[in-house]
Design a protein around this motif. Sequence first.
Motif, PDB file in Angstrom:
ATOM      1  N   TYR A 144       7.201   1.465  12.188  1.00 15.88           N
ATOM      2  CA  TYR A 144       5.914   1.232  12.837  1.00 15.88           C
ATOM      3  C   TYR A 144       5.014   0.360  11.964  1.00 15.88           C
ATOM      4  CZ  TYR A 144       6.926   4.823  16.273  1.00 15.88           C
ATOM      5  OH  TYR A 144       7.492   5.542  17.295  1.00 15.88           O
ATOM      6  N   HIS A 151       0.791  -1.236   0.000  1.00 18.69           N
ATOM      7  CA  HIS A 151       0.000   0.000   0.000  1.00 18.69           C
ATOM      8  C   HIS A 151       0.826   1.290   0.000  1.00 18.69           C
ATOM      9  CE1 HIS A 151       0.713  -1.451   4.062  1.00 18.69           C
ATOM     10  NE2 HIS A 151       0.581  -0.234   4.525  1.00 18.69           N
ATOM     11  N   ARG A 152       2.141   1.197   0.136  1.00 18.62           N
ATOM     12  CA  ARG A 152       2.942   2.438   0.148  1.00 18.62           C
ATOM     13  C   ARG A 152       3.850   2.526  -1.076  1.00 18.62           C
ATOM     14  NH1 ARG A 152       1.074   4.561   4.669  1.00 18.62           N
ATOM     15  NH2 ARG A 152       0.836   3.163   6.451  1.00 18.62           N
ATOM     16  N   SER A 210      -5.012  -6.234   0.096  1.00 17.08           N
ATOM     17  CA  SER A 210      -5.006  -5.457   1.337  1.00 17.08           C
ATOM     18  C   SER A 210      -4.613  -6.268   2.565  1.00 17.08           C
ATOM     19  CB  SER A 210      -6.388  -4.841   1.574  1.00 17.08           C
ATOM     20  OG  SER A 210      -6.587  -3.784   0.679  1.00 17.08           O
ATOM     21  N   GLY A 228       5.384  -4.773   9.536  1.00 19.41           N
ATOM     22  CA  GLY A 228       4.268  -5.456  10.204  1.00 19.41           C
ATOM     23  C   GLY A 228       3.881  -6.732   9.481  1.00 19.41           C
ATOM     24  N   ALA A 229       3.930  -6.699   8.159  1.00 20.59           N
ATOM     25  CA  ALA A 229       3.523  -7.867   7.372  1.00 20.59           C
ATOM     26  C   ALA A 229       4.459  -9.052   7.585  1.00 20.59           C
ATOM     27  CB  ALA A 229       3.469  -7.495   5.893  1.00 20.59           C
ATOM     28  N   ASN A 266       9.567   0.713   8.146  1.00 25.14           N
ATOM     29  CA  ASN A 266       9.420   2.154   8.404  1.00 25.14           C
ATOM     30  C   ASN A 266       9.168   2.454   9.877  1.00 25.14           C
ATOM     31  OD1 ASN A 266       6.795   1.412   8.779  1.00 25.14           O
ATOM     32  ND2 ASN A 266       5.994   2.436   6.966  1.00 25.14           N
TER      33      ASN A 266
HETATM   34  C1  TPP Z   1      -3.924  -9.219   8.048  1.00 26.94           C
HETATM   35  C2  TPP Z   1      -4.155  -7.747   8.242  1.00 26.94           C
HETATM   36  N1  TPP Z   1      -4.216  -7.233   9.488  1.00 26.94           N
HETATM   37  C3  TPP Z   1      -4.437  -5.918   9.686  1.00 26.94           C
HETATM   38  C4  TPP Z   1      -4.620  -5.077   8.608  1.00 26.94           C
HETATM   39  C5  TPP Z   1      -4.862  -3.571   8.811  1.00 26.94           C
HETATM   40  N2  TPP Z   1      -3.653  -2.842   8.479  1.00 26.94           N
HETATM   41  C6  TPP Z   1      -3.461  -2.313   7.255  1.00 26.94           C
HETATM   42  S1  TPP Z   1      -1.948  -1.608   7.073  1.00 26.94           S
HETATM   43  C7  TPP Z   1      -1.552  -1.972   8.673  1.00 26.94           C
HETATM   44  C8  TPP Z   1      -0.191  -1.620   9.214  1.00 26.94           C
HETATM   45  C9  TPP Z   1       0.830  -2.404   8.487  1.00 26.94           C
HETATM   46  O1  TPP Z   1       2.097  -2.157   8.981  1.00 26.94           O
HETATM   47  P1  TPP Z   1       3.347  -2.491   8.099  1.00 26.94           P
HETATM   48  O2  TPP Z   1       3.230  -3.824   7.458  1.00 26.94           O
HETATM   49  O3  TPP Z   1       4.551  -2.253   8.947  1.00 26.94           O
HETATM   50  O4  TPP Z   1       3.267  -1.438   6.908  1.00 26.94           O
HETATM   51  P2  TPP Z   1       3.209   0.149   7.016  1.00 26.94           P
HETATM   52  O5  TPP Z   1       1.754   0.524   6.955  1.00 26.94           O
HETATM   53  O6  TPP Z   1       3.901   0.558   8.254  1.00 26.94           O
HETATM   54  O7  TPP Z   1       3.925   0.642   5.805  1.00 26.94           O
HETATM   55  C10 TPP Z   1      -2.565  -2.644   9.317  1.00 26.94           C
HETATM   56  C11 TPP Z   1      -2.515  -3.131  10.702  1.00 26.94           C
HETATM   57  C12 TPP Z   1      -4.570  -5.647   7.320  1.00 26.94           C
HETATM   58  N3  TPP Z   1      -4.704  -4.911   6.221  1.00 26.94           N
HETATM   59  N4  TPP Z   1      -4.339  -6.967   7.169  1.00 26.94           N
END
Ligand code: TPP
Length: 369
Positions: free
Chosen positions: A176, A65-66, A114, A146-147, A174
């Motif tokens: 967070y 998404h970024r 997503s 996070g992923a 990044n």
């Molecule tokens: C499995 C899942 N859990 C929660 C979400 C909601 N969500 C979307 S982006 C995000 C943060 C993701 O963090 P990261 O992977 O570090 O990417 P960043 O947004 O920091 O670039 C969350 C929790 C989601 N899309 N999919």
Amino acid sequence: MRLERADLLQIYYLMRLTRAMEDRTRMLFLQGRVVGGVYTAQGHEATTVGAAWTLGDGDFIVPQHRDLGMHLTRGGSPRAVMTQWLARGNSPALGRDGQIHIGDMHHGIVPMISMLGESLPVACGVALTMKMRKRSTVVIASMGDGATSTGPFHEALNFASVQKLPIIFIIENNGYAYSTPTYQEFAIANLSDRAVAYGILGESVDGNDVLKVVETVGRAVEHVRGGKGPALIECKTFRVRGHSEADKADYVPPELREEWLARDPIPRFEEYLTREQILTPAMKAEIAEQVKGVVEDAVNFAEQSPAPDPATVADYVFAPEGPIAIIGEPGADDPRYINALDYRTGKPFNTMTDTGKPEFVVTEEVGRR
Ligand SMILES: Cc1ncc(C[n+]2csc(CCOP(=O)(O)OP(=O)(O)O)c2C)c(N)n1
């Protein structure tokens, strides 16, 4: 990877275009003209543009998404991006979705998914397809820090490693995952250390230094294209703004943000280009004008584009009645795989098919709606 003067200037232009597209979209959002939220990646430009720059024709990205910078670097259209953000009827999602949830097969861009981590097994599928077709394709699949805590991340790395797939996993670390700081996400210094567990190449790099990103990912591309199996590259960067424009990000200590703002990849690259006498003040102004022109053209195009026709609201959302898919014969490339065909056309679902003709005989229906 060797960068000529023209390459350096094009990279600089793409970084600035990425930033300007997002800045303009934030303004449109504040004016209530964007449908849905806005998720920007200010600070990621060296990573997204630099990583995508290393790819050639016929390669693929499976972005997150970024990754507006990756889209634009691969030749994705600013007009298409803007119609998508404004949810116009001619947008890639035909007004049914916003953001850069966009695919563009002509430019090797697979649409993002997503659900965090879920695009990584899909990226493995693309890489496996290309390997079976004996292409020298490289796939870049990106994700946030996070992923990397999801199951599909580990499944994809393991599968890619076992199958020696031509894929580079890029982690855009990044700092967070939404509001969760990295020290609460994992307990290792470098996310690339996880490569050891899968026996693949792993490296961490300053994700705010575009030249380092191009060099590191470029080396990984050579490794992967040379058939040596996948790579995991962590680009350490920072998301300067909130998770979305609805997020003030007040969980980020101000001094940390200041520290990263001082390492903003765009002025940093600009300083380098100026020092090396590659970028003159006149060229800088010219590029700024060019960027402005492209952004305004995209906004004007999107604003003049029609909204989706309400009568078509259910189109492409619900499948028509009938069988969902049909199973074909075992694959010619590799008999271990059986191909599902689109029941409407009898052709493989795969939009990357070479001939456009069904390659397999229909033998069985899979389910019915
Ligand atoms: C499995 C899942 N859990 C929660 C979400 C909601 N969500 C979307 S982006 C995000 C943060 C993701 O963090 P990261 O992977 O570090 O990417 P960043 O947004 O920091 O670039 C969350 C929790 C989601 N899309 N999919």
